[in-house]
Design a protein around this motif. Sequence first.
Motif, mmCIF file in Angstrom:
data_model
loop_
_atom_site.group_PDB
_atom_site.id
_atom_site.type_symbol
_atom_site.label_atom_id
_atom_site.label_comp_id
_atom_site.label_asym_id
_atom_site.label_seq_id
_atom_site.Cartn_x
_atom_site.Cartn_y
_atom_site.Cartn_z
ATOM 1 N N GLY A 71 -98.422 -55.848 4.303
ATOM 2 C CA GLY A 71 -97.824 -56.554 3.188
ATOM 3 C C GLY A 71 -98.571 -57.777 2.702
ATOM 4 N N GLY A 72 -99.679 -58.126 3.360
ATOM 5 C CA GLY A 72 -100.457 -59.287 2.936
ATOM 6 C C GLY A 72 -101.817 -58.871 2.394
ATOM 7 N N ILE A 73 -102.673 -59.857 2.143
ATOM 8 C CA ILE A 73 -104.012 -59.555 1.652
ATOM 9 C C ILE A 73 -104.858 -58.937 2.767
ATOM 10 C CG2 ILE A 73 -103.951 -61.372 -0.087
ATOM 11 C CD1 ILE A 73 -105.646 -63.098 1.775
ATOM 12 N N GLY A 74 -105.919 -58.242 2.360
ATOM 13 C CA GLY A 74 -106.833 -57.636 3.317
ATOM 14 C C GLY A 74 -108.002 -58.560 3.618
ATOM 15 N N PHE A 75 -108.210 -58.834 4.923
ATOM 16 C CA PHE A 75 -109.272 -59.735 5.363
ATOM 17 C C PHE A 75 -110.488 -58.945 5.863
ATOM 18 C CE2 PHE A 75 -105.371 -62.237 5.919
ATOM 19 C CZ PHE A 75 -105.726 -63.458 5.393
ATOM 20 N N HIS A 76 -111.601 -59.644 6.019
ATOM 21 C CA HIS A 76 -112.887 -59.212 6.614
ATOM 22 C C HIS A 76 -112.947 -57.703 6.908
ATOM 23 C CE1 HIS A 76 -116.456 -60.579 9.209
ATOM 24 N NE2 HIS A 76 -116.521 -59.261 9.115
ATOM 25 N N ASP A 133 -100.287 -72.041 5.570
ATOM 26 C CA ASP A 133 -101.737 -71.929 5.479
ATOM 27 C C ASP A 133 -102.367 -71.921 6.870
ATOM 28 O OD1 ASP A 133 -102.040 -74.575 6.427
ATOM 29 O OD2 ASP A 133 -101.997 -75.390 4.407
ATOM 30 N N TRP A 134 -103.690 -71.722 6.890
ATOM 31 C CA TRP A 134 -104.439 -71.555 8.136
ATOM 32 C C TRP A 134 -104.240 -72.724 9.086
ATOM 33 C CZ3 TRP A 134 -106.944 -68.102 10.933
ATOM 34 C CH2 TRP A 134 -107.908 -68.507 11.849
ATOM 35 N N ASN A 135 -104.206 -73.936 8.573
ATOM 36 C CA ASN A 135 -104.162 -75.116 9.429
ATOM 37 C C ASN A 135 -102.800 -75.340 10.083
ATOM 38 O OD1 ASN A 135 -106.869 -76.012 9.032
ATOM 39 N ND2 ASN A 135 -106.298 -76.682 6.977
ATOM 40 N N THR A 136 -101.771 -74.602 9.623
ATOM 41 C CA THR A 136 -100.451 -74.777 10.225
ATOM 42 C C THR A 136 -100.045 -73.582 11.075
ATOM 43 O OG1 THR A 136 -99.337 -73.801 8.280
ATOM 44 C CG2 THR A 136 -99.715 -76.177 8.260
ATOM 45 N N VAL A 137 -100.946 -72.624 11.240
ATOM 46 C CA VAL A 137 -100.628 -71.427 12.013
ATOM 47 C C VAL A 137 -100.595 -71.775 13.497
ATOM 48 C CG1 VAL A 137 -101.425 -69.149 12.701
ATOM 49 C CG2 VAL A 137 -101.567 -69.842 10.316
ATOM 50 N N SER A 138 -99.444 -71.591 14.135
ATOM 51 C CA SER A 138 -99.348 -71.905 15.552
ATOM 52 C C SER A 138 -98.572 -70.862 16.336
ATOM 53 C CB SER A 138 -98.702 -73.288 15.750
ATOM 54 O OG SER A 138 -97.412 -73.311 15.160
ATOM 55 N N ALA A 139 -97.580 -70.254 15.744
ATOM 56 C CA ALA A 139 -96.736 -69.312 16.457
ATOM 57 C C ALA A 139 -97.397 -67.933 16.534
ATOM 58 C CB ALA A 139 -95.383 -69.202 15.775
ATOM 59 N N TYR A 140 -97.056 -67.199 17.583
ATOM 60 C CA TYR A 140 -97.617 -65.858 17.778
ATOM 61 C C TYR A 140 -97.401 -64.960 16.564
ATOM 62 C CZ TYR A 140 -97.213 -60.935 19.017
ATOM 63 O OH TYR A 140 -97.286 -59.564 19.008
ATOM 64 N N GLY A 141 -96.219 -65.018 15.959
ATOM 65 C CA GLY A 141 -95.944 -64.172 14.807
ATOM 66 C C GLY A 141 -96.877 -64.421 13.646
ATOM 67 N N ASN A 142 -97.343 -65.660 13.494
ATOM 68 C CA ASN A 142 -98.303 -65.986 12.443
ATOM 69 C C ASN A 142 -99.723 -65.585 12.809
ATOM 70 O OD1 ASN A 142 -96.530 -67.145 10.579
ATOM 71 N ND2 ASN A 142 -96.602 -69.128 11.611
ATOM 72 N N ARG A 189 -97.781 -63.789 8.830
ATOM 73 C CA ARG A 189 -98.232 -65.150 8.538
ATOM 74 C C ARG A 189 -97.418 -65.798 7.435
ATOM 75 N NH1 ARG A 189 -104.446 -66.804 8.336
ATOM 76 N NH2 ARG A 189 -103.995 -66.657 10.570
ATOM 77 N N THR A 190 -97.008 -67.026 7.701
ATOM 78 C CA THR A 190 -96.412 -67.891 6.701
ATOM 79 C C THR A 190 -97.112 -69.238 6.781
ATOM 80 O OG1 THR A 190 -94.700 -68.628 8.250
ATOM 81 C CG2 THR A 190 -94.163 -66.762 6.821
#
Length: 308
Positions: A238-243, A266-275, A263-264
């Motif tokens: 359901g999200g964008i396709g990376f690398h 931005d990159w700098n706030t990602v901390s939880a396993y689900g993200n 993921r919810t």
Amino acid sequence: MNKPLYRDPIYDGATDPVVIYNRNAGEWWLVYTSRRATAEGPGFTWVHGSDLGVASSKDGGKSWVYRGIINGLDIEWGRNTFWAPEIIWHEGLYHMYVSYIQGVPEVWEGHKRSLLHYTSRDMLSWSYQSHIQLSSDRVIDACIYPLPDGRFRMWYKDEANGSVTYAADSADLYSWEVTGPVLTHQGHEGPNVFCFKGYYWLIIDEWRGQGVYRSVDLEQWERNGQILDQPGRGIDDGGIGFHADVVVQNDEAYIFYFTHPGRTGDWNTVSAYGNRRSSIQVARLNVIEGILVCDRNEQFEIELRPED
């Protein structure tokens, strides 16, 4: 085709896939950065300390089984970081170019990133060849493709020079000479080059989908649009396709990419396993009126054939 195509059963952080036929084993291999999505620790330690995971397929890419990690890559003591492998077959030998970071840094910035070269005859035992000297000491994400004159070109991300794509050329896959920047329109990563339906294509991860460029000579590139920028309907898609990596076989081209389905923020706030967790997906490519297109919701059966 089932979605997702693959999830890493150990750390659930499969990213940066490369798909290649293992001639010795007679099966297709998916080699990837095994991010440690489940790891506890401060900052970005979960992104670092990664091995190269391996999954194999005996049925042409329809199903994949986790096989472990590639061992024997360390060039110094301790726990170190391996990212984004590129593997090609040439004259009886596999060549791997992999991004390397010393140790397990807590922060994203401030440490060197290098490209290391290894060779192998079976993709199990790898021999270290060199630390490739390129345009800076912060280079990652190599892609190798042969030039029409018999030489090879490497496209890679140079983070010290705007995080854009640079190139280097080689006559033997061992010694490389930097030729300079290729795409400088914005920061990006993960260049991948392939030939399909009469054109050369260069795709890049722009962190908003894959930017697409087209060429007839591997020298001049024109913008051709964007793919994997709109959410898919499949599980974990359901999200964008990376690398991404692309495998071309005759009139078929398959793009392997990863998603961050939970993921919810931005990159700098990602901390939880689900993200953090990630999934590998596959879709088919096509060229319509000179434009590279990808319908990630298309239903199809992948059929990767053995290669000589």
